[in-house]
Design an enzyme around this catalytic site. Structure first.
Site, PDB file in Angstrom:
ATOM      1  N   ASP A   1       0.895  -1.185   0.401  1.00  0.00           N
ATOM      2  CA  ASP A   1       0.028  -0.396   0.438  1.00  0.00           C
ATOM      3  C   ASP A   1       0.614   1.724   0.242  1.00  0.00           C
ATOM      4  OD1 ASP A   1      -2.418  -1.387   0.642  1.00  0.00           O
ATOM      5  OD2 ASP A   1      -2.841  -1.356   2.461  1.00  0.00           O
ATOM      6  N   ARG A   2       0.452   2.499  -0.784  1.00  0.00           N
ATOM      7  CA  ARG A   2       1.198   3.760  -0.293  1.00  0.00           C
ATOM      8  C   ARG A   2       1.887   3.940   0.612  1.00  0.00           C
ATOM      9  NH1 ARG A   2      -1.856   6.099  -4.848  1.00  0.00           N
ATOM     10  NH2 ARG A   2      -0.354   5.303  -6.303  1.00  0.00           N
TER      11      ARG A   2
END
Length: 170
Positions: A9-10
């Site tokens: 996830d970013r």
């Protein structure tokens, strides 16, 4: 050639895998699909979850939003965790990801009232560091796609974790 085998996830930090050939990428991707890679994470979560346990849910995804499904219409999601420390309302949790669903760790802990620190999307009341959340992929074990030997790659949490480690959450 440089192929991304999986993603984080970013706002998450840690280990990711790239392949140098398309053949290696295919073999590594097969390991991801077969769940033969072992992925371990550290998370700082709000509250005090049980000392250890398994979280099993069905995750339903609609466009950019993931939720816990009330029935088996979602995808099976499982993780194993152990609380390593608790201090001042925050727990350090070691997590072994059994499946790999989008936002799985974030969603499963938040659903039980223990959002990942800094994760506003899933209900955290606290800021961790700018756009980052307190979720870190610290270990990834896989079979080398050519040599056929097990390899483990590790990364220590970044400096944003330092203040929590210094205050006794370690």
């Amino acid at each position: 050639y440089l192929g991304l085998v999986h993603r984080l996830d970013r706002p998450t930090s840690g280990v990711i895998v790239f392949a140098r050939t398309s053949k290696a990428a295919a073999r590594l991707s097969a390991q991801m699909r077969n769940r033969s890679m072992q992925k371990k994470y550290l998370a700082l979560v709000e509250g005090k979850p049980a000392p250890h346990g398994e979280l099993v849910d069905f995750i339903h995804r609609v466009e950019k939003t993931s939720t816990i499904a009330s029935d088996e219409n979602g995808k099976y999601a499982k993780l194993i965790f152990k609380r390593l420390a608790f201090n001042d309302g925050i727990s350090l949790v070691d997590i072994e990801l059994v499946t790999g669903r989008r936002h799985q760790i974030r969603l499963q802990f938040a659903h039980r009232g223990f959002p990942v620190l800094g994760d506003k999307k899933y209900g955290s009341r606290y800021l961790f560091h700018e756009r980052n959340i307190a979720l870190h992929s610290y270990s990834l074990t896989l079979m080398h796609p050519v040599r056929r030997q097990m390899m483990t790659f590790e990364a220590s949490p970044n400096y944003f974790w330092q203040k929590y480690m210094e205050t006794g959450v370690h």
